[in-house]
Structure formats: C-alpha cells, structure tokens
Design a protein around this motif. Structure first.
Motif, PDB file in Angstrom:
ATOM      1  N   MET A 553       0.685  -1.110   0.025  1.00 40.71           N
ATOM      2  CA  MET A 553       0.067   0.153  -0.041  1.00 40.71           C
ATOM      3  C   MET A 553       0.869   1.282  -0.156  1.00 40.71           C
ATOM      4  O   MET A 553       1.460   1.535   1.018  1.00 40.71           O
ATOM      5  CB  MET A 553      -0.931  -0.046   1.051  1.00 40.71           C
ATOM      6  N   SER A 554       0.740   1.920  -1.243  1.00 39.77           N
ATOM      7  CA  SER A 554       1.817   3.253  -1.381  1.00 39.77           C
ATOM      8  C   SER A 554       1.568   4.244  -0.575  1.00 39.77           C
ATOM      9  O   SER A 554       2.695   5.146  -0.441  1.00 39.77           O
ATOM     10  CB  SER A 554       1.833   3.296  -2.832  1.00 39.77           C
ATOM     11  N   ASN A 555       0.466   4.690  -0.033  1.00 37.98           N
ATOM     12  CA  ASN A 555      -0.051   5.868   0.476  1.00 37.98           C
ATOM     13  C   ASN A 555       0.044   5.800   1.937  1.00 37.98           C
ATOM     14  O   ASN A 555      -0.770   6.759   2.481  1.00 37.98           O
ATOM     15  CB  ASN A 555      -1.230   6.395  -0.260  1.00 37.98           C
ATOM     16  N   GLY A 556       0.342   4.909   2.650  1.00 35.87           N
ATOM     17  CA  GLY A 556       0.496   5.079   3.952  1.00 35.87           C
ATOM     18  C   GLY A 556      -0.737   4.676   4.798  1.00 35.87           C
ATOM     19  O   GLY A 556      -1.540   4.093   4.151  1.00 35.87           O
ATOM     20  N   SER A 557      -0.909   5.154   5.993  1.00 40.14           N
ATOM     21  CA  SER A 557      -1.962   4.696   6.850  1.00 40.14           C
ATOM     22  C   SER A 557      -2.902   5.904   7.043  1.00 40.14           C
ATOM     23  O   SER A 557      -2.619   7.119   7.049  1.00 40.14           O
ATOM     24  CB  SER A 557      -1.552   4.044   8.008  1.00 40.14           C
ATOM     25  N   LEU A 558      -4.205   5.588   7.553  1.00 40.04           N
ATOM     26  CA  LEU A 558      -5.032   6.632   8.090  1.00 40.04           C
ATOM     27  C   LEU A 558      -4.329   7.395   9.352  1.00 40.04           C
ATOM     28  O   LEU A 558      -4.465   8.558   9.692  1.00 40.04           O
ATOM     29  CB  LEU A 558      -6.249   6.335   8.566  1.00 40.04           C
ATOM     30  N   ALA A 559      -3.659   6.790  10.143  1.00 37.74           N
ATOM     31  CA  ALA A 559      -2.860   7.619  11.118  1.00 37.74           C
ATOM     32  C   ALA A 559      -2.094   8.751  10.726  1.00 37.74           C
ATOM     33  O   ALA A 559      -1.936   9.861  11.064  1.00 37.74           O
ATOM     34  CB  ALA A 559      -2.139   6.500  12.014  1.00 37.74           C
ATOM     35  N   ASP A 560      -1.293   8.375   9.545  1.00 36.09           N
ATOM     36  CA  ASP A 560      -0.337   9.118   9.001  1.00 36.09           C
ATOM     37  C   ASP A 560      -1.151  10.310   8.374  1.00 36.09           C
ATOM     38  O   ASP A 560      -0.704  11.484   8.450  1.00 36.09           O
ATOM     39  CB  ASP A 560       0.388   8.600   7.822  1.00 36.09           C
TER      40      ASP A 560
END
Length: 760
Positions: A553-560
């Motif tokens: 997953m290239s666009n990171g997490s919801l936390a980020d």
C-alpha cells in the motif's frame, strides 16, 4: 412595548437580604450595548457588592450565573444553561443595543440567557433577589416540584414522580398557588390566590448585629436535601459566616435514590453510606462516585443464555429493607417458595418478600434503604461458576498374597517391555515417514513457486507458499522496515524479478498459536477478496518463523493522514473514507465464507493504495466464527483506546467489538485528528466520546470541525452514528450493515444516549 429587564433567578435558589448597610432603592443600571468578557470585564455587581452576575470559573472553562461574593470561594446560586459544557475563553455576554441579553460563544453562536418575550430598555442588578416559577427542575439527581395542589414535593429526578416516589413534601395543600416566597426573616411560604401557607419558619441562630447583613439561601443539595442557609456579612466585606438554619431531612438516606441504582443506603453518624447489592460493583470507586450506583457485568438476556456455560446461582438475603422498584410479578408465596421461584426465573434478579407477598424484579433497582423499622426482605440473585462433581475415588486395589507377588511383578514388567518396544518402533516409522513426506512436499511447493507468475493476479488467484530464502532475498535481508507493532515487523520487498512491491510481515513467535491454527486462519483470510481489504498474497512457515506477504500500500495509513495537517482529508473525502472502512467490515462480518472478527480496527491498520482507496489490514489478531456461532471466548486482543469494554469483562466476544473500534475511528475521522489536542488527552478515548457527546447535546457540532465549511446536517447524522457505535452495551451498538444504511441515508438514525454508563 419596551420593558425594563431585571437580572433575577429563574431556578429554585431563593435569596433575600436583611440589613441596613445599603440603600436597596439604589441599583446599578446596565445600559444598552454593555457586555462582559471572561477576562477583562467578567461580572456586574449589585450596589452592595454582595451579589454578582457574569462569568465564573467552572472546571477548565467558564459558566454564566449569579453568585454571592463570599470568600475564599464564591457561592453560586444560579447558572444559565446549566447542562451546557464549560465555555471557552473569548466568550461574551452582551446586553445588545436592541434590548436582548445573550451569550456569544467562542464560535460565534448566540444563546439566550433568560426568557424574554420583548426587548428591554435597561437592566439592573439588585441586592434582593428571589424566584417565582410554576415548577422547578434541576439538572441533578433530585427535583423539587411545585404541584398543582400547592404542595412542594421532592422526588428523584429519574422517577415516575408518583406519590410512592416522593420523599419529602411541604404539606401545603392550598389548591391553586401564585408564588413561592422566601421572606426577609428566612421564612418560606406559599402564596395562593386565597391564603398563605408557611413551608418553614426557622429561628435564626442569632440576632442581627450592627453593621451586619444577612443573606438567606434556600437550595436543594446534590444529595437531595432541602436546606436553608444564612450568610452573614460584616462591614460590606466579602468575608462571611455561613450557618445552616434548617434542613428537611434529618436522615440523608431518606432521599430516595441517593446511592444510585442497584445499591442501598445506610446511615452512620448522620452520614449516608452506599453499598452495592451482592454481585454488583460500583461504577467508580471514588468517594463521590459511589453515589452513582452499581452495575453487573452482563445483561439479563446473557444470563439466561449462560446456563449452558456452567453458571449457577445463589440467593443473598438482606433484611429490614425499603425498596423502590416496579415488579413484573407479584404473588402470594412463602419466603422459601419466593426464593425458589426467583432462582428458577432467569428474568428475576431481585425478589422482595413482605408478609407473604413475593414480588419479582428486574434490574435496575431505582433505590433501596436499610431501615430497621421495615419488615421487607430483599433477595439478590448472584451467579458463580458451577463446581464439577468430584468423581468417586477409585477402589483400593486388592491385596495380593505374598506368594503371588513375584509372579505378578514379572507379568507387569513383561507387559511394559512389550508396550514400550511397540511405541519405539512406531515412533521410528513415523520419523522416517515424516522425513520423506517433507522432502516430497518441499519439492512440490518449490515447483509451484517457480511456476507462479505473480504479475498476473486474478480473482481466482490462490494463496502462494514462499520459501524463507525467497522472502529473505525479496526484502534484501529484511532491511527496510515500513511498520512495526506488537504482532511483528513489516518489511518492504520486491518479487517477480523485482517488478512487484509487496509488504512482508514477520510475526513474533509469542503471537503464534501453533502451525495448524496458523494455517487454518491464513487459509480463511486468503479466501477474502474485497476492494476495501488489503489482499493476502502468500505465506511462509520456516520452523518457528512465520511470515505473511501482502499487497503493498503506497500511500501509508489513516494515522499518517490524520496526524499531518497538510494531508488531512476534506469533508467529502472523510465521508467516503468512513463508508469504505464500514464496507470492508461488512464483508468480514457477513459476506465472506468464514465470518471474521478483525479485533484490531484502528487508524494504523487502515491503509491507502495508489488510488487512495481505504483498505483494512493486519489480520494477525483476527478470530474466526463458525456459521452457528454468535461469539467466542478469547483473551484480550487489540489496541488500548480502541478496545470495547467487553474485552475486560470475560464476556463472549462478538462482531460488536469491531463496531466499537470502528466508532472510535469514525469519530477521529469526523474530527480529522489523530490525537485530540482540544481539551482531550490522546490516551483517554473516553474523553473523546464525552467531548463529542457534549457538543452534540449542546448543539455545538461546529466545535468538532473548527472553521471548516461542512454540511451541518450530514455532520449531525454522522456524529449520531459514531456515538451509537461506541455505546458500552454491545446490544446498543448497531450492526455494520445498519451503520452503512444510516450513513447512506436509507434508514432513520435514533438519538444516541451518552456512551458513558450506558449499562445503568
């Protein structure tokens, strides 16, 4: 027609002054256009300086009200909009130029402070104030009500206010009444159309001294007692002496419901002591919190269904009790028959026996009091694990005659030798079989791995078994760590000759529950395929080392996303994001072949692909449910702050734990924050619920989103859904399919209760 507005009390706090220090005909006029602020000009004083109206400190903010300027602490006698949360800095009170007295919050919202039917021309703060009201309702646990018959009666707030619920009355039955008046000498009376009846006429503790002013104050205390105080001021000083002149109740336990639900009150040295019924626990163990009542850690319905879980019941009797509750059954039985009837009825948790009358009650019990003058006996049913019957001891072996002992020993040794030899042979054969089985299947897995083209994924793609060497090479020796949690570390890697990025999770050994269990769970998860779930591509079992291979997953997490002000999503994106997460949970709970409880829904486990589609990841703590299962028993799993309350109560864990975690995440998405910095500690998720609920109750939802332009109707709808999801009681939380229907606007959304103490 213009009116003259006088600042006065509209609640049941009655104050009058007696003395000659000031000329009460003089008042401080407040002109149109005047205003108060929380810092520079917080209050307007009366001519004597004994009374003030304006902002006073409350918790971490401010409230608007009237108070006596006593020292060292002021005595608050009235609060405007008392159920609203504390006000923030920069709030103002304005007596507008067109004659309206309004509160303007920090967010620019205008609120009425008093009831005005017409604009006023001026306002004054008097030294003598009192109230007249048709009925008086407080926001606490007790209420004083002026009834139509002229009787002033005290009730518990959450009662039906029938005659049986009253615990004090003035006994002033005067028909229609006109007003309730506190006189200058401290007497309280009811003025009717035809007569006047006194409620109380206390004699003050001492006569009025020279240069002394007395302020009488009648109030309903938080413990439900109706009290009269006198405050004596000397030489216009704020230093005062407070004396209690009269109290309605000599025994504090007579205030019905003083100890809250499912508890009883006893009096020691004129102090109320609260005790939980057997099998119940206080909501909080703080000294003040014990007045909030008690709870069980499971509901009536669960208790009925738990008979199959080896629970049994016993009765504890409490004599000399007075109980306030509404029975669902009332029979004429003996005491023993009453006990047995309650034991056999899974809906009965409290029995009340009095002189042959047997009443059965559900919980909560509204109030109870230990009173030696009462003859009632209360039976409390409590549950406990059944103790298995002790099995009979095996019969003692027969004594072998001495002449046969040697023969018996030889026979026993022969049997043992043959048995051990047989087991040794079987173990040797199994070892050789396992070795050859492993060699054959290892070659087969290697050939399968070599023949799979990972660049051609399809809907029919099956789970791939990787070798440890392949993944070691793909991750360059597990070099680049892209994530880490209590379950394991995640590394970035490349397969298919370096053309396809993957995420390789290396699980900690302590998290594993055996190879068979591991393989069964990853096989079930491998069968899931949904656009809002991170796809599991393969696995590796290498001795004690277990690895999982996921799509990258290239666009990171919801936390980020939430923690970075530059990347925080807009309003439309937030609504779409919440629906994506909900649809992923719906698939896990109801649509995939094996139903799955994720157990760890949180912002760190919601990832985004290259098109910013939200996908749920990290199934390392998941639990699988059979089609006939509604729940499962397991140890605590998940992350603090997102854990549902039932994790800590040894209850069955159902899909409702994911609903609770989703509710926490949903509220964070709405507020667009990963750590609540506005009056809320990041580590205390309950503070988030309280803050959101207070904004919802106060109709100040704009505080949740700041200056951002949002659809307020949609925001209110989404806040209601989020608060429904974080209810303490699992049964009060909606199913995830109902969450989606409510968010999409195809079904009505009920008004959520407060998420705190919802099991009361």
């Amino acid at each position: 027609m213009a009116l003259v507005l006088v600042i006065f009390l509209k609640v049941f706090f009655l104050l009058v002054t007696e003395g000659s220090l000031v000329n009460n005909s003089i008042s401080y006029n407040i002109s149109l256009g005047s205003y108060l602020t929380t810092l520079t000009n917080p209050s307007w004083l009366s001519p004597s300086g004994l009374f003030a109206f304006g902002f006073y400190q409350q918790d971490d903010g401010f409230a608007v009200g009237i108070w006596l300027t006593t020292k060292p602490e002021i005595t608050v006698v009235w609060t405007a909009n008392r159920d609203d949360p504390p006000l923030l800095l920069n709030s103002t009170v304005e007596f507008t130029r067109d004659g309206w007295l309004v509160l303007v919050t920090t967010y620019g919202e205008h609120k009425s402070i008093i009831d005005q039917s017409d604009p006023a021309t001026s306002a004054s703060m008097f030294d003598s104030v009192s109230s007249v009201s048709a009925s008086q309702y407080s926001s606490g646990r007790f209420v004083l009500k002026m009834q139509d018959d002229g009787n002033l009666v005290a009730y518990p707030q959450n009662s039906s206010m029938w005659d049986s619920d009253a615990y004090w009355s003035s006994g002033t039955l005067s028909g229609f009444y006109e007003s309730l008046v506190l006189n200058r000498d401290g007497s309280l009376y009811i003025k009717g159309y035809a007569d006047v009846q006194k409620v109380l006429n206390p004699s003050t503790s001492s006569r009025l001294k020279k240069n002394e002013t007395i302020v009488f104050r009648a109030t309903l205390s938080p413990q439900g007692n109706f009290l009269l105080y006198s405050h004596r001021f000397t030489n216009l000083s704020s230093n005062s002496t407070r004396v209690m002149e009269w109290e309605a109740l000599q025994d504090p336990c007579k205030a019905k419901g003083i100890c809250g639900v499912n508890s009883y009150c006893s009096t020691t040295a004129r102090e109320a002591e609260c005790h939980c019924f057997p099998g119940f626990s206080f909501f909080t163990n703080s000294s003040n919190g014990k007045f909030l009542g008690c709870y069980r850690n499971f509901t009536d319905e669960e208790a009925c269904s738990r008979r199959g879980l080896q629970l049994s019941y016993k009765i504890t009797a409490l004599d000399n009790m007075e109980v306030g509750a509404y029975p669902y059954s009332d029979m004429n039985l003996s005491k023993e028959a009453c006990i047995n009837s309650c034991l056999d009825d899974c809906n009965c948790w409290v029995g009340l026996y009095t002189n042959g009358s047997c009443k059965m009650l559900k919980v909560p019990v509204i109030y109870a009091e230990l009173d030696k003058s009462k003859l009632a006996t209360v039976f409390i049913k409590t549950s406990f694990p059944k103790v298995k019957d002790q099995q009979h001891e095996p019969p003692a072996p027969l004594e072998i005659p001495e002449q046969n002992a040697v023969a018996e020993r030889k026979k026993l040794v022969s049997i043992l030798a043959i048995t051990l030899g047989f087991f040794a042979l079987m173990c040797t054969l199994m070892a050789f079989s396992s070795f050859f089985y492993y060699r054959v299947h290892a070659r087969r897995y290697q050939r399968m791995s070599e023949n799979v083209d990972f660049g051609l994924l399809s809907d029919h793609f099956t789970l791939r078994s990787f070798s440890f060497e392949e993944l070691h090479k793909a991750t360059d020796g597990f070099k680049e760590v892209i994530g880490r949690n209590s379950i394991g570390e995640v590394y970035k890697g490349f397969i298919s000759e370096g053309t396809k990025a993957v995420a390789v999770k290396r699980l900690h050994t302590r998290m594993l529950e055996g190879d068979k269990r591991f393989q069964a769970e990853i096989t079930a998860i491998a069968q899931t395929h949904h656009r809002n779930l991170v796809r599991l591509l393969g696995f590796c079992i290498h001795g004690a080392t277990k690895l999982l291979v996921y799509e990258f997953m290239s666009n990171g997490s919801l936390a980020d996303l939430l923690s970075n002000p530059e990347t925080q999503p807009g309003w439309q994106e937030r609504a779409s994001l919440a629906l994506d997460v909900a649809r992923g949970i719906l698939y896990l709970h109801q649509e995939c072949e094996t139903r799955i409880i994720h157990c760890n829904i949180k912002p760190h486990n919601i990832l985004f692909d290259e098109s910013w589609t939200a996908k749920i990841s990290d199934f390392g703590l998941s639990k699988l449910l059979r089609p006939d299962q509604s729940g499962t028993l397991t140890g605590v799993r998940g992350t603090t702050g997102y854990l549902a309350p039932e994790w800590h109560k040894n209850n069955l864990i159902s899909t409702k734990v994911d609903i609770y975690s989703f509710g926490v995440v949903f509220l964070e998405i709405l507020c667009c924050t990963g750590d609540m910095e506005i009056e809320i500690s990041r580590d205390d998720k309950m503070s988030l619920f309280t803050w959101v609920y207070n904004c919802f109750e106060a109709k100040e939802l704009k505080r949740l989103v700041g200056d951002e332009e949002v659809d307020m109707y949609m925001l209110e709808k989404m806040v209601k859904v989020g608060l429904l999801c974080v209810q303490d009681d699992p049964e009060a939380r909606p199913l995830i399919k109902d969450v989606i229907l409510m968010l999409e606007g195809t079904t009505d959304i009920p008004t959520p209760p407060s998420p705190i103490l919802s099991l009361m």
